[in-house]
Write an enzyme that holds these catalytic residues in place. Structure first.
Site, PDB file in Angstrom:
ATOM      1  CG  ASP A   9      -0.214   0.125   2.283  1.00  0.00           C
ATOM      2  OD1 ASP A   9      -0.900   0.510   3.373  1.00  0.00           O
ATOM      3  OD2 ASP A   9       0.882  -0.514   2.768  1.00  0.00           O
ATOM      4  CG  ASP A  14       3.983   0.211   1.588  1.00  0.00           C
ATOM      5  OD1 ASP A  14       3.737   1.110   2.441  1.00  0.00           O
ATOM      6  OD2 ASP A  14       3.574  -0.923   1.744  1.00  0.00           O
ATOM      7  CG  ASN A  37       0.338   3.418   4.304  1.00  0.00           C
ATOM      8  OD1 ASN A  37       0.403   3.329   5.720  1.00  0.00           O
ATOM      9  ND2 ASN A  37       1.384   2.708   3.582  1.00  0.00           N
ATOM     10  CB  THR A 122       4.407  -4.276   2.861  1.00  0.00           C
ATOM     11  OG1 THR A 122       4.364  -3.544   1.920  1.00  0.00           O
ATOM     12  CG2 THR A 122       5.747  -5.280   2.509  1.00  0.00           C
ATOM     13  CG  PHE A 163      -1.964   1.335   9.553  1.00  0.00           C
ATOM     14  CD1 PHE A 163      -1.699   0.784   8.224  1.00  0.00           C
ATOM     15  CD2 PHE A 163      -3.017   2.429   9.581  1.00  0.00           C
ATOM     16  CE1 PHE A 163      -2.434   1.496   7.128  1.00  0.00           C
ATOM     17  CE2 PHE A 163      -3.827   2.782   8.525  1.00  0.00           C
ATOM     18  CZ  PHE A 163      -3.558   2.374   7.450  1.00  0.00           C
ATOM     19  CG  ASN A 164       0.074  -3.174   7.497  1.00  0.00           C
ATOM     20  OD1 ASN A 164      -0.284  -1.960   6.906  1.00  0.00           O
ATOM     21  ND2 ASN A 164       1.556  -3.343   7.310  1.00  0.00           N
ATOM     22  CG  HIS A 232       7.126   0.166  10.111  1.00  0.00           C
ATOM     23  ND1 HIS A 232       7.253  -0.050  11.601  1.00  0.00           N
ATOM     24  CD2 HIS A 232       6.722   1.433  10.031  1.00  0.00           C
ATOM     25  CE1 HIS A 232       7.204   0.903  12.216  1.00  0.00           C
ATOM     26  NE2 HIS A 232       6.680   2.065  11.264  1.00  0.00           N
ATOM     27  CG  ASP A 233       5.950  -1.511   4.517  1.00  0.00           C
ATOM     28  OD1 ASP A 233       5.421  -0.831   4.094  1.00  0.00           O
ATOM     29  OD2 ASP A 233       5.450  -2.406   5.691  1.00  0.00           O
TER      30      ASP A 233
HETATM   31  O1  RIB Z   1       2.522  -0.036  10.901  1.00  0.00           O
HETATM   32  C1  RIB Z   1       3.253   0.185   9.778  1.00  0.00           C
HETATM   33  C2  RIB Z   1       2.728  -0.312   8.619  1.00  0.00           C
HETATM   34  O2  RIB Z   1       1.507   0.158   8.368  1.00  0.00           O
HETATM   35  C3  RIB Z   1       3.506  -0.244   7.486  1.00  0.00           C
HETATM   36  O3  RIB Z   1       3.375  -1.216   6.084  1.00  0.00           O
HETATM   37  C4  RIB Z   1       3.121   1.049   6.719  1.00  0.00           C
HETATM   38  O4  RIB Z   1       3.436   1.233   5.144  1.00  0.00           O
HETATM   39  C5  RIB Z   1       1.706   1.307   7.108  1.00  0.00           C
HETATM   40  O5  RIB Z   1       1.055   0.435   5.945  1.00  0.00           O
HETATM   41 CA    CA Z   2       2.749  -0.477   4.269  1.00  0.00          CA
END
Ligand code: RIB
Ligand code: CA
Length: 306
Positions: A9, A14, A37, A122, A163-164, A232-233
């Protein structure tokens, strides 16, 4: 090197994960997009633009689900910007999105190459959940399945949820219950992969690539001598490139879908309590090794892009 299908996303981190793929010439079977996102239209437009800017060749970009299976939309535009990639303006894509839906693309691509493709997610897991629901053998066809998502210590969007997972907890519950072993790269390790000032300085001077990396990271968080935004990704994708970077621990993972305050929480049981593990959860990361891989890839890509 294994071939990878990335469901994402884009999204700043990403985008920097895709830059890692480009810099390591990671063979990509496809890039599928999901709303997360920012909305699906923007995540897909960003993926198309990044494919060309990062010289990712003719890898198919296929759009998927715009929202969660049940819940209403949430986004992270306050973090990634209304465009999804901060204030970075990439040259618009000249080549179109691949026809069809990401869910079908994921199924057909894995079916055509059983045991050969690693699936990396991701973003929210909506596309993945619908793929394994539509064709359960997807869980057998993947070589490996890696996600950036969840945590066993804390959330980010709220105290309980990452979040994901929070964006589509029902999808995540389906994914963790699909019978495969999920390699879960959660906040517990990704929050150690910070773009500090010395790291950001290493991203300068890489020609056109720096025009993405530097402003994107600066938008993503405040960069200081020993702190900054977490990529993160990129940590999840780095695991595919070098499995020695992460320490993985077997666990039984459940996803909370009913909690008023805890929906989207990944409930990680390392004691298993008689259950078979459905996940390998990242519990440690070689931060120096991660940045060596990342910056080496970015330097090579910077030379290639000019
Ligand atoms: O929490 C971090 C994740 O949420 C990452 O994948 C970032 O791109 C958002 O999508
Ligand atoms: Ca992401």
């Amino acid at each position: 090197m294994t071939k990878v299908l990335i469901d994402c996303d884009p999204g700043i981190d990403d985008a920097l994960a895709l830059a890692l793929a480009a810099g390591t010439s990671l063979p990509l079977a496809g890039i599928t997009t999901v709303g997360g996102n920012v909305g699906l239209g923007l995540t897909t437009a960003n993926a198309l633009a990044l494919r060309e800017f990062l010289d990712l060749g003719d890898v198919p970009v296929v759009a998927g689900c715009s929202g969660a299976i049940i819940r209403g939309p949430i986004d992270a535009a306050e973090v990634h910007g209304t465009s999804g990639i901060g204030d970075v303006v990439l040259p618009p894509a000249t080549r179109p999105v691949h026809e069809g839906h990401a869910v079908d693309f994921i199924i057909e691509t894995l079916k055509a190459s059983p045991g050969e493709i690693t699936l990396v997610a991701t973003g929210p897991l909506t596309n993945i959940a619908l793929a394994v629901r539509r064709e359960p053998r997807v869980a057998e066809w993947v070589r490996d399945f890696v996600i950036m998502g969840g945590s066993y210590t804390r959330g980010n969007t709220n105290p309980a949820a990452e979040f994901n997972i929070l964006t589509d907890p029902e999808a995540a519950a389906i994914v963790f219950g699909a019978g495969w072993t999920v390699t879960m790269v959660g906040l517990d390790v990704t929050l150690q992969a910070l773009v500090t000032a010395p790291i950001l300085d290493e991203m300068r001077g890489l020609g056109r690539l720096s025009e993405l990396l530097v402003p994107a990271c600066q938008y993503y968080g405040v960069v200081t001598a020993d702190g900054g935004p977490a990529l993160h990704d990129a940590v999840a994708l780095a695991h595919v490139l070098d499995p020695s970077l992460l320490t993985l621990t077997p666990a039984a993972v459940d996803v909370e879908t009913a909690g008023v305050h805890t929906a989207g929480m990944t409930v990680v049981d390392f004691r298993l309590r008689g259950r078979s593990p459905n996940a390998l959860v990242a519990t440690g990361v070689d931060v120096a090794g991660f940045w060596k891989l990342m910056l080496g890839a970015y330097r090579r890509l910077g030379e290639r892009l000019g």
